[in-house]
Design a protein around this motif. Structure first.
Motif, mmCIF file in Angstrom:
data_model
loop_
_atom_site.group_PDB
_atom_site.id
_atom_site.type_symbol
_atom_site.label_atom_id
_atom_site.label_comp_id
_atom_site.label_asym_id
_atom_site.label_seq_id
_atom_site.Cartn_x
_atom_site.Cartn_y
_atom_site.Cartn_z
ATOM 1 N N ASN A 166 0.856 -1.189 0.000
ATOM 2 C CA ASN A 166 0.000 0.000 0.000
ATOM 3 C C ASN A 166 0.892 1.239 0.000
ATOM 4 O O ASN A 166 1.379 1.674 1.033
ATOM 5 N N THR A 170 -2.422 3.469 -2.527
ATOM 6 C CA THR A 170 -2.610 2.656 -3.730
ATOM 7 C C THR A 170 -2.097 1.237 -3.485
ATOM 8 O O THR A 170 -0.931 1.048 -3.114
ATOM 9 N N GLN A 172 -0.590 -2.295 -3.999
ATOM 10 C CA GLN A 172 0.477 -2.772 -4.875
ATOM 11 C C GLN A 172 0.409 -4.286 -5.021
ATOM 12 O O GLN A 172 0.324 -4.992 -4.013
ATOM 13 N N TRP A 181 -1.117 2.572 4.942
ATOM 14 C CA TRP A 181 -0.425 3.259 3.843
ATOM 15 C C TRP A 181 1.052 3.483 4.195
ATOM 16 O O TRP A 181 1.417 3.674 5.342
#
Lengths: 586, 247
Positions: A166, A170, A172, A181
């Motif tokens: 992350n 986003t 991964q 994150w």
């Protein structure tokens, strides 16, 4: 007679991971720092070079690098109705001693706790309703977002090998999609996996899970950290946990921080010196330093503007009790906080036995592991399950050291020709799927001082009262069968399920992840230290380590222990030093 | 005056069990001043020490008894070598003569009430004392009930007695047969698989038997074995026998 040492800006009690981190951060800020370590000096070339490091008898079974129970141990019982007796030798966990602490002989599995782990009460009550009354779980008082930069710092100091799941929100491919994150990728790529991890990955993926490589403090390639210290590629020798790395391939205080510290004129280390207690000012608002005894038996006072406890969780908690700081927890009234919320880890496993394939377990590394995090924390819906929390499921190849590692199939006798043959047949053809479960705080699991037994100095030992809780049992009963399903899909001849049942047993090794006792929180009524790990009672006293965890998550603790230390150091340097006093108003 | 009392104090803590690997100076309080770099002193590498020299604790009768027990735990049979080929009794004798046998690093202060199964070792005896007391009790039990010392009995009879100890059917007065048996099992495994410098695992027979390559330090070439056998002869801390004329 007590001899007085010249005053310093900060004195650190214990010199493992948190001691090295604090020393580095505070000396960088210009402070004059003294670290006092109970054990001796230890370093790669003198204490565990590759000519002697691979010695299973000496380092594990004869406890070469662990604390000696002869000098100090703790007493143990499962519940308050029993009489606690001393752990005459270590078993279930192995407290370290000496420069580098347990950071010398850890495996190097370096997770971040989940964002929801830091808000365990708020998060779970919002989603599932009120927690049971005896479950004394609480929020940390610090959030994942606040700790994120400090996790990142530690991962770069260590050169963690891993794959982000992350990045800035986003997800991964190939990383852990459930992690919080991350501001950056891991500094090194994952370790190379062996046959067993490949089988695990395949099976877990077929079940719809999301396997990823464990974040490892074992180097997947040569690495130079931000302090300019170089580490060498891991050689997969299989002597990590309980051993020092002779190859500079495992991150430890020695390989990542201490050589820089030892070049600084504002740092001093004293070894074989044991702190007896924290000295308090008569007005009760601050510490004035520590009193310690050296191995020659001479007693010293080390005055300091700040005292930072950096010993192991068990030692920090005991030092608070022996120094009479804060109110001792009382399980009957629920009052008091020192010693409260002792937690551990709830481990189970499933072995896989192969007929033709060789797992060659000796080709391993401490954190060589594929992991599925689908059943950790609140990564899955707990509605109707009757528990909170979870654990990661992993397949690790850390070693095949044969005194320790003796897998045999179900129904094998414990000795004799049949045992011997089964051991030979299984030794190189076995792997294991482990469940590394969380441990939730309970009113009756706690630490206090023992009324009977004393240490080498005649002071009370600490007493541990602990058993697995209803939450722990439901959790492990739910997740272990999932691990068994993964294991069944790994292509072996048979599996053997090692459930976690019965009372906690202090003897078989489980893990050295002891937590709680000096917990952090949001008010003096619920915690020993505030969100900056600052004592509510003495504003210039800080307490590092996993003792701060109000409950233990389903991960190895070191990453979070280190992030909290950097977070606390940052608060000391950027807030506390400007205006010494409580950083959170009670 | 100060010097003498200090020396006495040091002697006391050394006797109490503090870890010192041959060099008492290693256990003294030290100060390392920053700015001087990483400490280095000649002659301070902590090479293995305890249990590497021949030590004798057992009487010949005790030795025979331990030899007989461990030969049943790890038998020499058609499948391969056992405790006898590995020198397990030699290993245990050395261990009993050293700090392990003396319980020197264990917490051995009373009181000694009966422990619960979850509380681990609660015997008042050090390991060496436990061996001494339990061997005497075992041989006495065998003399009374089977007409000979344990070592003199047939293997089947020995197995039956060991199984009886394990199940709690065979007990002794004044010493726990079960605690003893569990310690012998533990020590036998150690003696079968330890590095040969400690007197057991002679010629690395334990390692060779199971396929453990020993004290090697680099398997990077073998990580991608993909389930194939890796056949490497074992290496010990002193190397391999053919590397050394002394062996």
């Amino acid at each position: 007679m007590v001899q007085k040492k010249p005053a310093v800006d900060a004195v650190l009690v214990g010199f493992g991971w948190t001691g090295a981190i604090m020393a580095q951060q505070l000396t960088e800020a210009g402070l004059n720092v003294v670290a006092i370590e109970r054990g001796g000096w230890r370093d790669t070339p003198t204490h565990f070079p590759p000519t002697i490091a691979q010695d299973e008898l000496r380092y594990y079974w004869r406890h070469e690098m662990f604390q000696e129970t002869a000098r100090e141990t703790l007493t143990f019982r499962n519940n308050p109705a029993q009489r606690a007796l001393p752990m005459r030798r270590w078993g279930s966990f192995l407290p370290g001693e000496g420069v580098g602490g347990s950071g010398v002989h850890w495996n190097g599995i370096t997770y971040r706790f989940l964002p929801s782990d830091f808000e365990a009460r708020t998060h779970n009550e919002q989603r599932y309703g009120p927690l049971p009354q005896d479950m004394t779980v609480q929020d940390y008082g610090v959030t994942y977002d606040e700790l994120e930069p400090h996790f990142d710092t530690f991962e770069k100091i260590c050169g963690i090998s891993g794959r982000a799941g992350n990045l800035g929100g986003t997800i991964q491919e190939g990383g852990n999609p459930f992690e919080g994150w991350r501001s950056d990728e891991y500094p090194n790529p994952p370790l190379e996996m062996t046959f067993a991890q490949d089988r695990f990955e395949e099976s877990a993926r077929a079940m719809g899970l999301h396997p990823f490589p464990a974040p490892a403090a074992n180097m997947s390639r040569a690495y130079t950290n931000p302090l300019g210290l170089s580490l060498a590629p891991c050689t997969y020798c299989g002597f990590c946990e309980k051993y020092g790395c002779g190859n500079y391939s495992k991150s430890s205080p020695q390989t990542t921080i201490i050589p820089v510290l030892m070049r600084k004129s504002n740092f001093t280390l004293r070894t074989n010196c044991e702190v007896l207690h924290v000295d308090k000012h008569p007005d009760g608002t601050r510490a004035t330093g520590v009193t310690y005894v050296d191995a020659q038996g001479d007693v010293f006072e080390q005055p300091a503007d700040m005292v930072i406890l950096c010993a192991y969780q068990l030692q920090n908690t005991r030092l608070m009790m022996l120094s009479d700081i804060g109110e001792q927890y009382d399980p009957v009234t629920g009052q008091g906080v020192v010693g409260k919320n002792y937690c551990y880890q709830v481990m189970s496993s499933v072995q896989v036995f192969y007929d033709d394939a060789f797992t060659n377990g000796f080709v391993g590394a401490g954190a060589l592991s594929m992991v599925a995090d689908d059943y950790n924390g609140d990564n899955f819906d707990h509605s109707g399950l009757g528990f909170i929390g979870g654990g990661y499921i992993s397949c690790s190849t850390t070693n095949a050291r044969p005194i320790e590692s003796r897998p045999v199939p179900e129904g094998t006798p414990e000795w004799g020709s049949a045992w011997k043959k089964a051991m030979r047949e299984s030794f190189l053809k076995t792997t294991s799927v482990g469940v590394h479960g969380a441990s939730m705080a309970h009113r009756l699991n706690y630490l206090d001082l023992d009324p009977t037994y004393t240490d080498a100095w005649g002071r009370p030992l600490m007493r541990m009262t602990y058993d697995f809780t209803a939450n722990d049992r439901r959790m492990t009963d739910f997740i272990t069968p999932i691990a068994a399903d993964i294991a069944r899909g790994m292509g072996g001849r048979e599996i053997k399920i090692n459930e976690r049942t019965g009372s906690y047993d202090s003897m078989p090794y489980q893990t050295t992840h002891n937590t709680g006792g000096t917990i952090m929180g949001q008010s003096p009524a619920d915690s020993v230290v505030n969100r900056y790990l600052q004592s509510w009672d003495l504003h210039n006293l800080f307490v590092m380590g996993a003792g701060a965890f109000p409950q233990n998550a389903g991960y190895n603790p070191t990453g979070t222990v280190a992030a909290l230390a950097y977070w606390s150091a940052d608060a000391i340097v950027n807030q506390y030093l400007r205006d010494p006093g409580p950083m959170v108003q009670a | 005056m100060v010097r003498i009392s200090r020396r006495a104090f040091i002697r006391q803590i050394l006797m109490a069990g503090t870890v010192v690997a041959g060099f008492p100076a290693a256990a003294l309080g030290r100060q390392y001043r920053g700015g001087e770099g990483m400490p280095w002193e000649a002659g301070q590498t902590h090479t293995p020490y305890y249990g590497t020299e021949p030590g004798t604790f057992f009487t010949s009768a005790e030795r025979a008894c331990v030899d007989a027990i461990t030969a049943r735990l790890i038998p020499s049979d058609e499948d391969g070598p056992g405790a006898r080929e590995a020198g397990v009794v030699e290993f245990i004798d050395r261990q009993m003569a050293g700090f392990f046998g003396r319980g020197q690093r264990w917490y051995m202060s009373g009181p000694w009430p009966e422990g619960l199964p979850t509380q681990g070792y609660q015997s008042q005896f050090t390991p060496a004392q436990l061996y001494r007391e339990a061997i005497a009790a075992l041989d006495a039990w065998c003399e009374t009930n089977r007409g000979g010392s344990f070592a003199a009995l047939e293997e089947d009879a020995q197995d039956e007695i060991l199984t009886g100890i394990e199940s709690g059917d065979v007990t002794f007065d004044g010493v726990s047969a079960e605690t003893f048996f569990s310690l012998v099992k533990e020590n036998a495994i150690e003696g079968f698989f330890c590095d040969p410098i400690y007197g057991g695992n002679r010629d690395m027979v334990g390692w060779s038997y199971v396929g453990f390559p020993g004290a090697r330090y680099d398997y990077r070439d073998f990580v991608h074995h993909d389930g194939a056998r890796i056949d490497l002869p074992p290496v010990a801390l002193m190397g391999r026998p053919e590397w050394s004329a002394a062996q």
